[in-house]
Write an enzyme that holds these catalytic residues in place. Structure first.
Site, short mmCIF file in Angstrom:
data_model
loop_
_atom_site.label_atom_id
_atom_site.label_comp_id
_atom_site.label_asym_id
_atom_site.label_seq_id
_atom_site.Cartn_x
_atom_site.Cartn_y
_atom_site.Cartn_z
N HIS A 123 0.87 -1.18 0.00
CA HIS A 123 0.00 0.00 0.00
C HIS A 123 0.90 1.22 0.00
O HIS A 123 1.63 1.44 0.96
CB HIS A 123 -0.91 -0.01 1.24
CG HIS A 123 -1.83 -1.19 1.27
ND1 HIS A 123 -3.09 -1.15 0.73
CD2 HIS A 123 -1.66 -2.45 1.74
CE1 HIS A 123 -3.67 -2.35 0.89
NE2 HIS A 123 -2.82 -3.15 1.50
N LEU A 124 0.85 1.97 -1.09
CA LEU A 124 1.73 3.14 -1.18
C LEU A 124 0.98 4.43 -0.86
O LEU A 124 1.58 5.50 -0.85
CB LEU A 124 2.40 3.21 -2.55
CG LEU A 124 3.26 1.97 -2.89
CD1 LEU A 124 4.00 2.17 -4.20
CD2 LEU A 124 4.25 1.63 -1.79
N ASN B 167 -6.53 0.62 -3.09
CA ASN B 167 -7.45 1.22 -2.10
C ASN B 167 -6.93 2.56 -1.60
O ASN B 167 -6.73 2.78 -0.42
CB ASN B 167 -7.69 0.27 -0.93
CG ASN B 167 -6.44 -0.05 -0.16
OD1 ASN B 167 -5.34 -0.03 -0.71
ND2 ASN B 167 -6.58 -0.32 1.13
N HIS C 68 -8.66 -10.35 -0.85
CA HIS C 68 -8.53 -10.26 0.62
C HIS C 68 -9.75 -10.99 1.16
O HIS C 68 -10.87 -10.48 1.09
CB HIS C 68 -8.51 -8.78 1.03
CG HIS C 68 -8.70 -8.52 2.50
ND1 HIS C 68 -7.84 -7.76 3.23
CD2 HIS C 68 -9.67 -8.91 3.36
CE1 HIS C 68 -8.27 -7.70 4.50
NE2 HIS C 68 -9.37 -8.39 4.59
N ASP D 80 2.24 -7.08 2.44
CA ASP D 80 1.07 -6.27 2.81
C ASP D 80 1.54 -4.99 3.51
O ASP D 80 0.94 -4.53 4.48
CB ASP D 80 0.10 -7.05 3.71
CG ASP D 80 -1.25 -6.34 3.87
OD1 ASP D 80 -1.48 -5.33 3.16
OD2 ASP D 80 -2.06 -6.79 4.69
#
Lengths: 178, 442, 321
Positions: free
Chosen positions: B65-66, B97, B182, B308
């Site tokens: 997740h960046l 997301n 997920h 993750d």
């Protein structure tokens, strides 16, 4: 002081109490936790023997009124506080303790009694006065006065807690090694 | 043109080809030019001694997740790409997301362009399954793939509608991309914040039962079988989940699956004391689950290691446990943890670890790399498997410090990370870091 | 001079305390009961100390009980309720903590909706922190007053069979009771609909009943938990009426018990739901004794926490007769 000596002192203190109070009428004893409580009972016994009237006896735990309470570490165990039958309002209250030293315990006891009511007169009665006062406190009735060094300890022993009645001076004859 | 790069005398491990020997590797013109003994250095080449080091195809993390756009206080594509490089990764797949979510070709293009500018690991965008990740209608999957998306996923907001999941798996077949899932049945996780069990009972925290994950893994495996789509199960944390995936793959279902470093090494006991850095979703499970995840990772059921990587600002984690967000950073600790806790303890060999960190993720997501075959892109991780170091979050390249591994003594770290033949991280000459963001306590 | 056991800086829960510490609190509470009977209900123990009652959740009973305890020990108190405070304006718990720290508060009593909040606060400020209920985690002073009440009536805790009845899943009172009672040697059971029993609760060393008749057959003491209306809305139980019929402590059930029961309730009660009025007001109920004991227990906790660490013990020996 051995048992006989303590008993003789208590008997004399009881006579003095009645004399000072002009009889047993209106007199109430309050023993300071812990050994003052047993001594107050013994004084009441002596008075009853002589006068055939027993003054009411109570107990006072002054822990919560100590002036060093916040400075000391672990919390002391708090004992029972029980006012003498009939309360203290308008009574001649006798504070009974084993040893009078700095006077701080008595100061706390006076404060605590004031929160319970307004006695007409308060006397202080101790078995041993070892000197070393830090407050302007003076005993009215004293069993025995002893000169002591700060590194000595005065131990009052009562049968209920210690198995015998005596007063002992512990330690300090020679300065303790640092 | 960049200078040719000659890596001399490293232990070259290329699991896809069963290669494991001491060789020289020459990178030139952005590709692996030659592998062999005593290679001659071309004129002007940058020659590095790789003695005692491992030369591997670039590590790939398919699950990070960046936070950009929308969460730039936690991480940006640039800081995330640099953190990846520092952790030995040459490529990462950014989850969609964000705020707004990556659910159209323009957003995919934005992530791709920002990644290209970052100068760290390659950043591959992924796209949302549904518009707005709302779980109602399919996003423009084909357009997003054309713009560079390598997978679709509603990670973090799982597709609850089984019908929509079926459509996603069917529709994505045209483009040959996986649907990353997920697996969480929200009706069962019910606002929980940690694993359901004796620890959650003691701490008075709402538990997420294993069943919340298992029910969804079962559903998705059945739908993958029905549709022939490619299912990628993210961050498997339960023993039953591992067993179901093992069984489905044996049946021929096209499924790949992730294990994370934290689910391989920590149990829900780590939450004791309400450590918000032990709060992640899926939650840390029991020792029996960790054992099963390890076994599944060792036997290849869980064929992909993914971190993750979920950065959060310190303000967000410094809260009561229930109020803190899920997730931990992982890019800069993954290799060291796996070396120390898995390879050194005999769970699997170093070549097998590299297979799960490079070869398999490249295959699962159809990415270039994952091999050192001559002519493939020059994405190479040079790893020092015996370097001892202590995890110090203040020295992270990530903008965030939320790790439960602070102070952990590890062996194994990246020595040199090479992307397209260019060194993007060199432990001997590390690029400057951002100062750590931390609350000052009186 | 004998000392009461040292409790540490904060009182977060009974899980962290050992049997001696818990017994020490109960024993200390005994002399404090008498202070509330005095004409002047005040002793100068905490004179000059400032205490903040920080209530992020509404509570009348617990807050008032703490406030009485603090005032009877002569502390200066300030109440902060969540509604209308900066808390509602989005201030984080850590900022609240830092503000308290900057104001040099001596003690904080905290009630918060999140499990772990009291510990969180205690780790960040030098003041003593007392947990007045954190989420579903613990409510230690409630359990202590429950235990004191049981001990008053039965003369002991060891071997006493106590069943906690109701919504154990969401109950911090239940957790603190389980820790405290089991550590002092009581036998503990829980009873409630399985939807309201937490996972693995038997691993805490308690017996589990899913039928209240069996629980009553077994128990000497029933600690009846409040059932919140929200549990029905969330679907844990179909209706309050059905709950009363299946799990309610009714006169018929109490009368069928093989022995005299002692009935506790942490309050506030939902009469006609978890407990019927004729039980709550009946001869087995000690619910008002619990309220009285609550003040004494909280005085004891405040008194014990206000002291320092044991390394000051040497200082105590000097200047004391």
């Amino acid at each position: 002081m051995d048992q006989r000596a303590v008993e003789r002192a208590l008997a004399r203190m009881a006579r003095e109490l009645v004399e000072r109070g002009q009889g047993v009428e209106g007199l109430s004893l309050v023993g300071i936790h812990r050994r003052g409580v047993q001594l107050a009972d013994r004084l009441a016994d002596e008075i009853e023997r002589a006068e055939e009237v027993r003054p009411p006896v109570g107990s006072l735990d002054i822990t919560l009124y100590r002036d060093d309470l916040m400075a000391i570490g672990p919390r002391p165990v708090v004992g029972e506080t029980r006012l003498p039958e009939g309360g203290i309002n308008g009574r001649k209250v006798v504070i009974v303790d084993d040893v009078l030293y700095t006077g701080r315990t008595v100061r706390a006891a006076l404060d605590e009694l004031a929160d319970f009511g307004r006695p007409s007169r308060i006397y202080l009665c101790v078995l041993v006065d070892r000197g070393g006062r830090e407050l302007p406190i003076h005993a009215d009735i004293v069993g025995r006065r002893i000169e002591t060094a700060p590194n000595q300890r005065v131990e009052v022993l009562v049968p209920e807690l210690d198995g015998r009645l005596a007063v002992e001076l512990v330690g300090g004859a020679e300065p303790e090694a640092a | 043109m960049t200078r040719p790069l000659l890596l001399r005398g490293g232990r070259v491990i290329d699991p896809g080809r069963g290669l494991d020997e001491v060789l020289d590797v020459l990178l030139a013109d952005g590709v692996v030019a030659r592998i062999g003994r005593d290679l001659e250095a071309p004129e002007g080449a940058d020659v590095r001694d790789a003695g005692g080091l491992v030369v591997a195809p670039g590590l790939i993390d398919v699950h990070v997740h960046l936070r950009e756009p929308g969460g730039e206080h936690k991480e940006t594509i640039a800081t995330g790409a640099r953190a990846a490089a520092a952790g030995g990764f040459t490529a990462v797949c950014a989850m969609p997301n964000t705020d707004p979510p990556v659910d159209d070709p323009a957003a995919v293009g934005f992530v791709r362009a920002a990644g290209a500018r970052a100068g760290g690991a390659r950043v591959y965008p992924t796209g949302a399954v549904s518009i707005g990740q709302a779980g109602e209608r399919l996003a423009e999957i084909g357009e997003m793939v054309a713009a560079g998306a390598v997978a679709i996923t509603d990670d973090g907001r799982p597709v609850s509608d089984a019908g929509l999941m079926r459509l996603a798996l069917e529709y994505s077949r045209t483009f040959g991309i996986p649907v990353a899932s997920h697996c969480e049945e929200k009706a069962l996780s019910r606002g929980g914040s940690m694993n359901e069990g004796i620890v959650s009972t003691r701490l008075g925290l709402t538990g997420i039962p294993n069943a919340a994950e298992d029910v969804m893994i079962a559903r998705d495996l059945i739908l993958a079988e029905l549709t022939g789509g490619r299912l990628h199960v993210q961050h498997v944390s339960t023993a039953r989940g591992v067993a179901m995936i093992r069984e489905a793959r044996a049946r021929g279902v096209a499924v790949t699956a992730e294990a994370t470093p934290h689910h391989l090494t920590l149990t829900d006991e780590a939450v004791d004391g309400y450590d918000t850095n032990a709060k992640m979703n899926p939650p840390l499970r029991t020792a029996a689950d960790v054992e099963a995840v390890r076994a599944g990772f060792a036997d290849g059921t869980l064929d992909v290691l993914a971190t993750d990587h979920a950065p959060h600002h310190y303000d967000e984690k410094e809260q009561a446990f229930d109020d803190a967000p899920f997730g931990i950073v992982g890019l800069e600790t993954a290799f060291g943890l796996c070396m120390t806790e898995l390879v050194e303890k005999g769970v699997l060999t170093l070549p097998e670890l590299i297979r799960r960190m490079s070869t398999n993720p490249a295959r699962a997501f159809g990415l270039p790399g994952g091999t050192l075959a001559e002519g493939t892109i020059a994405d190479v991780s040079v790893l020092d498997p015996s370097a001892a170091w202590t995890v110090d979050p203040a020295r992270f390249y990530s903008k965030s410090r939320n790790t439960p591994f602070a102070g952990r003594k590890l062996r194994g770290r990246a020595a040199l990370t090479i992307v397209g033949g260019v060194v993007v991280y060199d432990v001997a000459a590390p690029p400057p870091r951002q100062p750590a963001l931390e609350r000052r306590h009186a | 001079m004998p000392s009461a056991p040292y409790l540490g800086k904060d009182l977060v829960g009974l899980e962290e305390l050992d049997a001696d510490q818990i017994r020490g609190i109960l024993d200390t509470a005994e002399p404090f009961k008498e202070i509330s009977e005095r004409a002047i209900k005040k002793v100068p123990v905490l004179r000059g100390k400032t205490i903040v009652n920080l209530f992020f959740e509404p509570s009348t009973r617990t807050r008032i009980s703490f406030e009485f305890a603090e005032k009877r020990l002569s502390a200066d108190t300030v109440n902060v309720a969540a509604s209308g405070s900066s808390v509602q304006k989005g201030e984080t718990l850590v900022d609240t903590a830092r503000n308290l720290e900057a104001m040099r508060i001596d003690m904080v009593v905290i009630r918060h909706g999140s499990s772990g909040a009291a510990r969180f606060l205690g780790e960040r400020i030098p003041s003593n922190v007392i947990n007045a209920g954190d989420g579903r985690h613990e409510h230690p002073t409630q359990a202590l007053l429950d235990m004191l009440t049981i001990r008053d009536h039965l003369g002991r805790l060891e071997g006493v069979r106590v069943c906690i009845v109701g919504d154990v899943l969401h109950s911090r009172v239940a957790r603190s009771n389980i820790w405290g009672l089991t550590k002092l040697g009581a036998e503990v059971a829980v009873c409630g609909p399985p939807t309201l029993l937490p996972a693995g609760v038997e691993e805490l060393g308690v017996r589990v009943f899913t039928r209240v008749e069996e629980a009553i057959e077994w128990a000497e003491v029933l600690n009846v938990l409040r059932l919140q209306l929200e549990r029905m809305h969330a679907g844990y139980i179909p209706s309050l009426r059905e709950y009363n019929r299946v799990f309610g402590i009714t006169r018929e059930r109490v009368e069928r018990a093989p022995r005299d029961l002692l009935i506790l309730h942490p309050g506030p009660m939902n009469r006609g739901v978890e407990i019927d009025s004729d039980v709550a007001d009946g001869e087995h109920s000690v619910i008002l004794d619990q309220v009285t004991n609550g003040v004494a227990v909280r005085m004891a906790v405040l008194y014990l926490l206000a002291g320092g660490a044991p390394d000051k013990a040497e200082v105590a020996k000097h200047g004391v007769e």
